[in-house]
Design a protein around this motif. Structure first.
Motif, mmCIF file in Angstrom:
data_model
loop_
_atom_site.group_PDB
_atom_site.id
_atom_site.type_symbol
_atom_site.label_atom_id
_atom_site.label_comp_id
_atom_site.label_asym_id
_atom_site.label_seq_id
_atom_site.Cartn_x
_atom_site.Cartn_y
_atom_site.Cartn_z
ATOM 1 N N UNK A 112 0.773 -1.241 0.313
ATOM 2 C CA UNK A 112 -0.142 0.473 -0.029
ATOM 3 C C UNK A 112 0.769 1.396 0.297
ATOM 4 N N UNK A 113 2.054 1.359 0.681
ATOM 5 C CA UNK A 113 3.060 2.468 1.123
ATOM 6 C C UNK A 113 3.784 2.798 -0.637
ATOM 7 N N UNK A 114 3.835 1.447 -0.668
ATOM 8 C CA UNK A 114 4.586 1.687 -2.624
ATOM 9 C C UNK A 114 3.488 2.714 -3.439
ATOM 10 N N UNK A 115 2.443 2.758 -3.571
ATOM 11 C CA UNK A 115 1.330 3.234 -4.269
ATOM 12 C C UNK A 115 1.994 4.471 -4.632
ATOM 13 N N UNK A 116 1.891 5.209 -5.842
ATOM 14 C CA UNK A 116 1.489 5.944 -6.017
ATOM 15 C C UNK A 116 1.135 7.544 -5.020
ATOM 16 N N UNK A 117 0.182 7.236 -5.190
ATOM 17 C CA UNK A 117 -0.841 8.222 -4.140
ATOM 18 C C UNK A 117 -0.151 8.428 -2.677
ATOM 19 N N UNK A 118 0.405 7.388 -2.266
ATOM 20 C CA UNK A 118 0.605 7.173 -0.800
ATOM 21 C C UNK A 118 2.204 7.551 -0.061
ATOM 22 N N UNK A 119 2.912 7.600 -1.745
ATOM 23 C CA UNK A 119 4.489 7.320 -1.101
ATOM 24 C C UNK A 119 4.312 8.601 -0.884
ATOM 25 N N UNK A 120 5.562 9.008 0.543
ATOM 26 C CA UNK A 120 6.048 9.713 1.161
ATOM 27 C C UNK A 120 4.722 10.986 2.176
ATOM 28 N N UNK A 177 -5.911 3.707 6.914
ATOM 29 C CA UNK A 177 -6.406 3.166 6.816
ATOM 30 C C UNK A 177 -7.115 2.285 5.066
ATOM 31 N N UNK A 178 -7.184 3.526 4.555
ATOM 32 C CA UNK A 178 -8.265 2.792 3.374
ATOM 33 C C UNK A 178 -7.101 2.732 2.270
ATOM 34 N N UNK A 179 -5.844 3.114 2.563
ATOM 35 C CA UNK A 179 -4.788 2.387 1.731
ATOM 36 C C UNK A 179 -4.441 0.905 1.699
ATOM 37 N N UNK A 180 -4.632 0.830 2.539
ATOM 38 C CA UNK A 180 -4.518 -1.237 3.247
ATOM 39 C C UNK A 180 -5.669 -1.313 2.043
ATOM 40 N N UNK A 181 -6.956 -0.941 2.557
ATOM 41 C CA UNK A 181 -7.886 -1.611 2.313
ATOM 42 C C UNK A 181 -7.890 -1.814 0.338
#
Ligand code: GTP
Ligand code: MG
Length: 362
Positions: free
Chosen positions: A134-142, A148-152
């Motif tokens: 989830x952390x690697x996704x562009x929109x959540x980088x940095x 939580x919604x990134x993990x969902x």
């Protein structure tokens, strides 16, 4: 994190309820239409069941609006002093509450979705992997804190479902006692009843006493032709005997991944049968470490889809994530009990997501 289910007539109505109770930050986890409970439910329109989630932390940030009090024009000096001292106490309490909520937030840093997944028996290894992906996704980088919604979203992306192929020869493999024979009976019965096509059954289950009889009884009840294969040289003859069948379901002996000889013998039969699809049947009650060994051991069979069984024997469904995170094959069905043919359902993304994250029990 708070996860709640809402039942409403329309999506709009559900969204209003969710906004009212959880606030505008809530995210929709899944939605599905459900039949209303009881016999009358069969005749009533379906309802919409929406599962929504919200970080508790974002809800706590909201400070309830203070009620505006009517202005009292003629207060005595004593009354004014009393009011002032009450306001002082209230202010003090507000400051203390804010401090407490800050320290609670700090202590809860790693809770939320990770804790929920862990409580639902998703393995720690899978949780870490979900968070990292989830952390690697562009929109959540940095971003300083992964929502939580990134993990969902990562869970949603990971759920891979596909209908069981429409090939003619379908073989079922898996460890002992997971429900292969029962699942075949359910699927064969449903296929014969719903399509009106001719369905045949084969078993190469020659190990367990009574195993052949188990499938033969289902074949007799359902009025389906049935063949027993005792040796690889019987394969051609049995397939020929069922040449009039549009679909053939092949049952196999439960194999232990600890027994390599059993596995290679199964491979031999499959090579000879050349089925159009191979389904791996796995029970939801399997421990994580055993599950890894099963997925690894049966990968030699080149299975192309998975059926998960015994949903009714567990109350947490994290195993779904444990399975799909360790295989590329999609889930085709879930089995939810011993009744033939009723206790089986087609796997859908919404259903699996709801089982993993929702409140529902099967
Ligand atoms: N509770 C529950 N029991 C199930 C389910 N599917 C199968 N069973 C039961 O599990 C037991 C074993 O089922 P089988 O279909 O014989 O399992 P199998 O994989 O063919 O077993 P082997 O041929 O010995 O490897 C039986 O008592 C079934 O009724 C399910 O979804 N839920
Ligand atoms: Mg069996």
């Amino acid at each position: 994190m708070i996860i709640k289910k809402y039942v409403a007539d329309t999506m709009n109505e559900a969204l209003n309820l969710i906004r009212y109770e959880l606030g505008p930050e809530a995210v929709i986890v899944s939605k599905r239409s459900i039949r209303q409970k009881g016999v009358m439910g069969l005749f009533l329109p379906k309802k919409l069941e929406v599962t929504a989630a919200i970080d508790e932390s974002s809800k706590e940030d909201e400070i309830p609006e203070e009620e505006t009090r009517p202005f009292a024009e003629e207060l005595s000096k004593a009354e004014i002093e009393q009011e002032i001292s009450e306001v002082k106490v209230m202010l003090q309490q507000l400051v203390e509450n804010k401090e407490e909520s800050k320290s609670n937030k700090k202590n809860r840093k790693n809770h939320g979705i990770k804790r929920i997944l862990s409580e639902r028996d998703v393995s720690e290894e899978v949780i870490e992997d979900l968070v990292n992906k989830a952390k690697e996704k562009d929109k959540y980088k940095g971003s300083s804190r992964l929502p939580d919604k990134a993990v969902i979203e990562e869970i949603e992306d990971r759920i891979n479902v596909e209908k069981l192929g429409e090939g003619r020869l379908m073989a079922f493999v898996g460890p002992t006692g997971v429900g292969k024979t029962t699942t075949i009976a359910k699927l064969a019965a449903l296929k014969a009843l719903s399509s009106g096509k001719k369905v045949g059954l084969i078993t190469i289950d020659t190990y367990r006493i009574g195993a052949v009889e188990q499938l033969r009884i289902y074949a007799d009840i359902l009025g389906l032709p049935f063949e027993v294969i005792n040796h690889t040289r019987d394969v051609e003859k049995s397939i020929k005997n069922l040449s009039g069948c549009d679909y053939i379901y092949i049952d196999t002996t439960g194999r232990s991944v600890k027994n390599l000889m059993q596995l290679s013998e199964l491979r031999m039969y499959l090579d000879k049968l050349k089925p159009d699809s191979i389904t791996l049947v796995v029970s939801m009650t399997t421990k994580y470490n055993d599950l890894l060994k099963i997925l690894d051991g049966f990968s030699a069979m080149n299975y192309d889809n998975i059926i998960l069984t015994k949903f009714d024997e567990t109350t947490t469904y994290g195993s779904i994530l444990n399975v799909i995170s360790n295989t590329k094959a999609p889930v085709s069905y879930i089995a939810i009990g011993q009744n033939v043919p009723d206790d089986i359902e087609e796997a859908t993304k919404e259903k699996l997501l709801d089982l993993i994250l929702g409140e529902g029990a099967m």
